[in-house]
Design a protein around this motif. Structure first.
Motif, PDB file in Angstrom:
ATOM      1  N   MET A 185    -113.462 -17.921   7.123  1.00 33.07           N
ATOM      2  CA  MET A 185    -113.583 -16.975   6.003  1.00 33.07           C
ATOM      3  C   MET A 185    -113.791 -17.745   4.707  1.00 33.07           C
ATOM      4  O   MET A 185    -113.455 -18.901   4.594  1.00 33.07           O
ATOM      5  N   THR A 186    -114.325 -17.055   3.751  1.00 37.86           N
ATOM      6  CA  THR A 186    -114.685 -17.692   2.502  1.00 37.86           C
ATOM      7  C   THR A 186    -113.454 -18.095   1.699  1.00 37.86           C
ATOM      8  O   THR A 186    -112.457 -17.417   1.689  1.00 37.86           O
ATOM      9  N   THR A 187    -113.544 -19.203   1.041  1.00 40.99           N
ATOM     10  CA  THR A 187    -112.440 -19.640   0.202  1.00 40.99           C
ATOM     11  C   THR A 187    -112.859 -19.524  -1.255  1.00 40.99           C
ATOM     12  O   THR A 187    -113.955 -19.133  -1.569  1.00 40.99           O
ATOM     13  N   ASP A 188    -111.919 -19.910  -2.129  1.00 44.20           N
ATOM     14  CA  ASP A 188    -112.198 -19.830  -3.563  1.00 44.20           C
ATOM     15  C   ASP A 188    -113.419 -20.662  -3.951  1.00 44.20           C
ATOM     16  O   ASP A 188    -114.179 -20.302  -4.826  1.00 44.20           O
ATOM     17  N   GLN A 189    -113.565 -21.808  -3.291  1.00 40.92           N
ATOM     18  CA  GLN A 189    -114.601 -22.736  -3.719  1.00 40.92           C
ATOM     19  C   GLN A 189    -115.980 -22.368  -3.173  1.00 40.92           C
ATOM     20  O   GLN A 189    -116.988 -22.789  -3.698  1.00 40.92           O
ATOM     21  N   GLN A 228    -118.724  -4.921  -1.636  1.00 39.59           N
ATOM     22  CA  GLN A 228    -118.744  -5.832  -0.491  1.00 39.59           C
ATOM     23  C   GLN A 228    -118.116  -7.179  -0.839  1.00 39.59           C
ATOM     24  O   GLN A 228    -117.331  -7.734  -0.067  1.00 39.59           O
ATOM     25  N   LEU A 229    -118.479  -7.692  -2.007  1.00 43.48           N
ATOM     26  CA  LEU A 229    -117.997  -9.024  -2.367  1.00 43.48           C
ATOM     27  C   LEU A 229    -116.495  -9.016  -2.666  1.00 43.48           C
ATOM     28  O   LEU A 229    -115.781  -9.937  -2.272  1.00 43.48           O
ATOM     29  N   ILE A 230    -116.058  -7.979  -3.354  1.00 42.29           N
ATOM     30  CA  ILE A 230    -114.616  -7.917  -3.661  1.00 42.29           C
ATOM     31  C   ILE A 230    -113.823  -7.717  -2.370  1.00 42.29           C
ATOM     32  O   ILE A 230    -112.753  -8.288  -2.185  1.00 42.29           O
ATOM     33  N   TYR A 231    -114.404  -6.935  -1.466  1.00 43.09           N
ATOM     34  CA  TYR A 231    -113.751  -6.759  -0.161  1.00 43.09           C
ATOM     35  C   TYR A 231    -113.666  -8.104   0.565  1.00 43.09           C
ATOM     36  O   TYR A 231    -112.627  -8.466   1.132  1.00 43.09           O
ATOM     37  N   GLY A 232    -114.770  -8.846   0.496  1.00 43.45           N
ATOM     38  CA  GLY A 232    -114.775 -10.181   1.119  1.00 43.45           C
ATOM     39  C   GLY A 232    -113.750 -11.088   0.481  1.00 43.45           C
ATOM     40  O   GLY A 232    -113.024 -11.819   1.161  1.00 43.45           O
ATOM     41  N   LYS A 233    -113.673 -11.034  -0.831  1.00 46.12           N
ATOM     42  CA  LYS A 233    -112.702 -11.848  -1.554  1.00 46.12           C
ATOM     43  C   LYS A 233    -111.284 -11.413  -1.200  1.00 46.12           C
ATOM     44  O   LYS A 233    -110.377 -12.238  -1.064  1.00 46.12           O
ATOM     45  N   ARG A 234    -111.109 -10.111  -1.025  1.00 47.88           N
ATOM     46  CA  ARG A 234    -109.790  -9.573  -0.696  1.00 47.88           C
ATOM     47  C   ARG A 234    -109.351 -10.072   0.678  1.00 47.88           C
ATOM     48  O   ARG A 234    -108.187 -10.448   0.875  1.00 47.88           O
ATOM     49  N   LEU A 235    -110.319 -10.094   1.615  1.00 44.45           N
ATOM     50  CA  LEU A 235    -109.992 -10.591   2.963  1.00 44.45           C
ATOM     51  C   LEU A 235    -109.590 -12.061   2.902  1.00 44.45           C
ATOM     52  O   LEU A 235    -108.606 -12.485   3.516  1.00 44.45           O
ATOM     53  N   SER A 279    -103.000 -15.525   1.197  1.00 43.14           N
ATOM     54  CA  SER A 279    -101.647 -15.039   0.893  1.00 43.14           C
ATOM     55  C   SER A 279    -100.726 -15.224   2.097  1.00 43.14           C
ATOM     56  O   SER A 279     -99.584 -15.693   1.955  1.00 43.14           O
ATOM     57  N   ASP A 280    -101.231 -14.880   3.284  1.00 40.75           N
ATOM     58  CA  ASP A 280    -100.432 -15.049   4.506  1.00 40.75           C
ATOM     59  C   ASP A 280    -100.062 -16.514   4.708  1.00 40.75           C
ATOM     60  O   ASP A 280     -98.911 -16.850   5.044  1.00 40.75           O
ATOM     61  N   ASP A 281    -101.059 -17.377   4.529  1.00 37.44           N
ATOM     62  CA  ASP A 281    -100.819 -18.820   4.724  1.00 37.44           C
ATOM     63  C   ASP A 281     -99.768 -19.325   3.735  1.00 37.44           C
ATOM     64  O   ASP A 281     -98.855 -20.080   4.107  1.00 37.44           O
ATOM     65  N   LEU A 282     -99.915 -18.884   2.483  1.00 36.01           N
ATOM     66  CA  LEU A 282     -98.976 -19.360   1.460  1.00 36.01           C
ATOM     67  C   LEU A 282     -97.566 -18.811   1.701  1.00 36.01           C
ATOM     68  O   LEU A 282     -96.571 -19.496   1.472  1.00 36.01           O
ATOM     69  N   ARG A 283     -97.495 -17.569   2.198  1.00 31.76           N
ATOM     70  CA  ARG A 283     -96.177 -16.991   2.482  1.00 31.76           C
ATOM     71  C   ARG A 283     -95.501 -17.756   3.607  1.00 31.76           C
ATOM     72  O   ARG A 283     -94.302 -18.080   3.531  1.00 31.76           O
ATOM     73  N   ALA A 284     -96.282 -18.091   4.627  1.00 26.62           N
ATOM     74  CA  ALA A 284     -95.724 -18.855   5.755  1.00 26.62           C
ATOM     75  C   ALA A 284     -95.221 -20.216   5.269  1.00 26.62           C
ATOM     76  O   ALA A 284     -94.138 -20.679   5.651  1.00 26.62           O
ATOM     77  N   LEU A 285     -96.028 -20.835   4.399  1.00 28.93           N
ATOM     78  CA  LEU A 285     -95.661 -22.139   3.852  1.00 28.93           C
ATOM     79  C   LEU A 285     -94.387 -22.020   3.011  1.00 28.93           C
ATOM     80  O   LEU A 285     -93.464 -22.858   3.121  1.00 28.93           O
ATOM     81  N   HIS A 332     -93.585 -22.972  -4.005  1.00 23.25           N
ATOM     82  CA  HIS A 332     -94.368 -22.349  -2.921  1.00 23.25           C
ATOM     83  C   HIS A 332     -94.207 -20.825  -2.948  1.00 23.25           C
ATOM     84  O   HIS A 332     -95.170 -20.093  -2.730  1.00 23.25           O
ATOM     85  N   ASP A 333     -92.989 -20.395  -3.206  1.00 24.91           N
ATOM     86  CA  ASP A 333     -92.733 -18.951  -3.242  1.00 24.91           C
ATOM     87  C   ASP A 333     -93.527 -18.302  -4.377  1.00 24.91           C
ATOM     88  O   ASP A 333     -94.104 -17.231  -4.224  1.00 24.91           O
ATOM     89  N   ARG A 334     -93.552 -19.002  -5.524  1.00 26.31           N
ATOM     90  CA  ARG A 334     -94.290 -18.471  -6.682  1.00 26.31           C
ATOM     91  C   ARG A 334     -95.779 -18.343  -6.335  1.00 26.31           C
ATOM     92  O   ARG A 334     -96.408 -17.327  -6.619  1.00 26.31           O
ATOM     93  N   GLU A 335     -96.321 -19.392  -5.714  1.00 28.21           N
ATOM     94  CA  GLU A 335     -97.749 -19.359  -5.353  1.00 28.21           C
ATOM     95  C   GLU A 335     -98.047 -18.237  -4.367  1.00 28.21           C
ATOM     96  O   GLU A 335     -99.068 -17.560  -4.467  1.00 28.21           O
ATOM     97  N   ALA A 336     -97.139 -18.034  -3.414  1.00 22.90           N
ATOM     98  CA  ALA A 336     -97.342 -16.975  -2.417  1.00 22.90           C
ATOM     99  C   ALA A 336     -97.307 -15.603  -3.084  1.00 22.90           C
ATOM    100  O   ALA A 336     -98.115 -14.725  -2.764  1.00 22.90           O
ATOM    101  N   ARG A 337     -96.387 -15.459  -4.039  1.00 19.27           N
ATOM    102  CA  ARG A 337     -96.307 -14.166  -4.720  1.00 19.27           C
ATOM    103  C   ARG A 337     -97.551 -13.922  -5.583  1.00 19.27           C
ATOM    104  O   ARG A 337     -98.056 -12.817  -5.661  1.00 19.27           O
ATOM    105  N   GLU A 338     -98.040 -14.989  -6.212  1.00 21.75           N
ATOM    106  CA  GLU A 338     -99.265 -14.851  -7.020  1.00 21.75           C
ATOM    107  C   GLU A 338    -100.450 -14.444  -6.151  1.00 21.75           C
ATOM    108  O   GLU A 338    -101.268 -13.604  -6.533  1.00 21.75           O
ATOM    109  N   ALA A 339    -100.535 -15.067  -4.976  1.00 17.99           N
ATOM    110  CA  ALA A 339    -101.647 -14.743  -4.061  1.00 17.99           C
ATOM    111  C   ALA A 339    -101.559 -13.281  -3.622  1.00 17.99           C
ATOM    112  O   ALA A 339    -102.579 -12.569  -3.574  1.00 17.99           O
TER     113      ALA A 339
END
Lengths: 353, 375
Positions: free
Chosen positions: B1-5, B287-294, B300-306, B342-349
């Motif tokens: 999936m697409t990333t920020d970069q 479409q693009l915002i949906y893609g960005k949301r995905l 967000s899931d990855d950061l929450r797990a971390l 890490h918690d802050r980053e997960a919440r931001e995501a």
């Protein structure tokens, strides 16, 4: 000299006739936000031993099958001097004349330009359509090159306007002026002449640039060595007044390919002198000790000498390749002659005892 | 999936002179205004894009001022052009980078890309990897071709066979990534004369749609068959608005090459009045915002797990003496600080994802105009 002509036919889209350059090196300038190679531009690059030129924007009288105006691009690249190149001076003169006419067309875009008139004279629609339909075809490529040469050879029916070249020494070796400024154009032409004659540098019309302090200009000046003659040509700009010097250049490589810095030894740093002296003393003491411990009084025979003779053959003098991108820099020469052009020289070594 | 970069890709697919560059110019010129109500903004992301689009707009303005509009005033595309855009959904750190490829339309035909096969291959790969595929359709060609001998030329002029092949490749690639959004929009352009909702007198939009359905049936079917989940839109666009077709002729040159010449005049006030671009931009933004949301949800899931792992590590007991030692050398405190970060980053995501959801809801609430239909 290699000449590539690109145009489109009545129903065939833009392509180079007969033979396509291996790399579209000019498009790198668009990627870097400097110039749009689909607008009327001139891009000249020289590494001191070879040069390459991209010209675009002359508008033909021909129209495509949707009545859209058709444009020409011409790409020139200096030939390999090792092949003799008896026509080198003539080629340079040809390229110079063509660039002058192109600059005239680019700086006065309204109305029909001399370059377009001349190209249309030798390139009727039926001929262009036929050549383009031939696809990759050396014959078509040669015919197109011949037509371009014919269009801009001297002695044509139309008298050529005199070429305005600044005769005085350019005030700067690296500068930016404006396409609409006559003095800047004259100096640009003088720089082009020098680049064709062997100076290292670039002469560019920059359609994305409007002022000397554009960040892309600073980036270009920092990244490029050698001369820089730049003309700002962004639409709707406030014309740049006069010529603005750019950042300092790296030492310019003369045509013989030797770096001036490599010609004189670099003075040794004062801090290193005591260390070197100490190392020499230790070596001497060690040598004397070794001689005293192992010496028998007989002289040790010297080892047999090996003489190596290295012959350089078929070594091109140009470091610039028509396929190099502007980001690529030609390799710096070193004091080792074999290291000058490691990419294409063949060397034979014979050892004799 | 697409990333920020990684930039989302938008591919343009159509023959030479169909109006690809005009469509891009219209989209970018109107993007700010069209998306204004949604809180979303689209801007040129580099100087090259900005200057090229400005130049195209100036050329169009010049035509309008001269009173006669020739669709040929924009010179044909000579080499592939990558436009760099950015869609700002109004959510911090959620900027969406977009790359849009415009290429010489003739390259779509094998005989026209001789010598540039490697460049075409790059274009083809770009299109295949695109999230969105825009297919401009020459409405004047569809509508002004009535004679049998000219109708036979339509597939050649519209390159429908080649468009179908590339669209099929795109659809196959999209189907391999079912989790990603996929939109193909067929955009009839140069069709100002066939609608009466933007200054025109006659409404021939139904006939235009019928002609489109007939000529592009193969392309639509190919996309539907290979990417059943893809959104397929029919979205006519007036790239200029204030022009009227005066005359359209099929002509044959002395060498037997057919040509199609359409002449336009400026109608009413010489003011650009684009229509349909808002619908297209809305669909693209969605479409693009949906893609960005995905992508954001995954992040967000990855950061929450971390963050959960970091929290567990920070509080984990490692034995009585070891715990004392961790307290003495402040290691425990360092672990807690890291866990909090890490918690802050997960919440931001997560916040970004929720904010993008809100934007999507707002865009989804916008209804397409009557010109647009799903295929």
């Amino acid at each position: 000299m290699h000449v590539h002509l690109r145009t489109r036919g009545t129903d065939i889209d833009y392509r180079f006739i007969g033979d396509t350059p291996k790399a579209f090196w000019w498009s790198e300038y668009k990627r870097r936000g400097l110039t749009d190679h689909e607008k009327p531009v001139i891009v000249v690059e020289s590494d001191g031993a070879g040069w390459r030129i991209y010209l675009h924007g002359a508008e033909s009288r021909r129209r495509d099958n949707r009545t859209t105006p058709i444009t020409f691009s011409i790409v020139l690249a200096s030939g390999a001097p090792e092949h003799g190149d008896r026509d080198d001076a003539a080629d340079r003169e040809f390229a110079f004349r063509l660039i002058n006419l192109w600059l005239e067309a680019v700086s006065e875009p309204s109305g029909r330009s001399t370059v377009a008139e001349r190209l249309d004279e030798v390139l009727p629609a039926i001929t262009v359509d036929h050549w383009l339909a031939s696809g990759v075809d050396p014959e078509s490529a040669r015919a197109a090159e011949k037509a371009v040469r014919m269009a801009f050879s001297s002695g044509l029916s139309e008298p050529e306007p005199p070429i305005a070249v600044s005769t005085s020494e350019p005030p700067y070796r690296r500068w930016l002026g404006d396409l609409s400024d006559e003095k800047s154009r004259e100096t640009f032409v003088a720089h082009v002449r020098e680049l064709l004659d062997g100076r290292q540098g670039k002469a560019l019309i920059l359609t994305f640039v409007q002022a000397p302090d554009d960040p892309v200009v600073a980036d270009l000046a920092a990244a490029e060595t050698g001369d820089l003659a730049l003309l700002a040509a962004r639409r709707g700009r406030t014309p740049v007044e006069g010529m603005h010097p750019l950042g300092k250049a790296e030492p310019v490589l003369p045509a013989d390919g030797k770096d001036l810095r490599s010609r004189r030894p670099r003075p040794m740093g004062r801090k290193r002198l005591p260390l070197v002296a100490l190392a020499v003393v230790i070596l001497l003491v060690g040598l004397i000790a070794w001689l005293m411990l192992t010496g028998t009084g007989n002289a040790t025979p010297l080892p047999a000498l090996s003489a190596a003779a290295t012959t350089i053959t078929s070594c091109p003098t140009s470091k610039i390749s028509p396929d190099m991108t502007p980001g690529e820099q030609p390799e710096r020469p070193t004091s080792d002659p074999r290291a000058h052009r490691p990419w294409s020289c063949s060397a034979s070594t014979a050892a004799a005892r | 999936m697409t990333t920020d970069q990684v930039a989302f890709k938008i591919g343009l697919l159509g023959p030479s002179r169909v109006g690809k560059t005009s469509l891009v110019t219209a989209m970018l010129s109107e993007a700010q205004r069209m998306l204004a109500g949604s809180g979303v903004a689209m801007v040129a992301a580099d100087t090259a894009t900005e200057v090229v689009i400005d130049g195209n707009r100036e050329a169009l303005q010049g035509d309008l001022l001269s009173g006669e509009f020739l669709h040929g005033s924009l010179l044909g595309t000579v080499e592939p052009t990558y436009f760099k855009l950015a869609l700002d959904p109004g959510v911090p750190d959620a900027r969406i980078d977009i790359e849009l490829l415009d290429f010489p339309g003739g390259w779509i035909k094998p005989k026209d890309r001789v010598g540039v096969e490697d460049q075409w291959e790059k274009c083809r790969k770009f299109i295949a990897a695109s999230t969105i595929l825009l297919v401009p359709v020459d409405a004047s060609l569809l509508m002004e071709t009535t004679e049998k001998e000219h109708l036979r030329l339509l597939p050649q002029f519209l390159t429908t066979v080649q468009v179908e092949q590339v669209a099929r490749d795109w659809a196959i690639e999209r189907n391999r990534r079912p989790e990603e959004p996929a939109l193909v929009a067929f955009c009839p352009v140069k069709g100002e004369a066939y609608f009466n909702d933007n200054g025109g007198i006659k409404n021939r939009s139904v006939l235009l749609r019928q002609r489109f359905d007939t000529v592009y049936a193969g392309v639509v079917q190919a996309v539907r068959a290979e990417a059943p989940k893809a959104t397929i839109l029919y979205a006519p666009v007036d790239t200029i608005g204030c022009v009227e077709l005066v005359r359209a002729d099929w002509t044959k040159s002395s060498t037997g090459i057919w040509g199609f010449d359409a002449k336009y005049r400026v109608r009413g006030k010489a003011e650009i009045s684009r229509m349909g671009v808002d619908d297209l931009m809305t669909a693209i933004a969605q479409q693009l915002i949906y893609g960005k949301r995905l992508a954001g949800a995954q992040e967000s899931d990855d950061l929450r797990a971390l963050a959960n792992r970091a929290a567990e590590y920070a509080e984990r007991s490692e034995g009585f003496f070891r715990d004392i030692w961790l307290w003495v050398n402040r290691e425990r405190q360092a672990r807690r600080t890291a866990a909090a970060q890490h918690d802050r980053e997960a919440r931001e995501a997560l916040h970004r994802v929720l904010a993008l959801d809100a934007v999507l809801e707002k865009i989804a609430a916008q209804r397409f105009g009557p010109r647009v239909s799903r295929l």
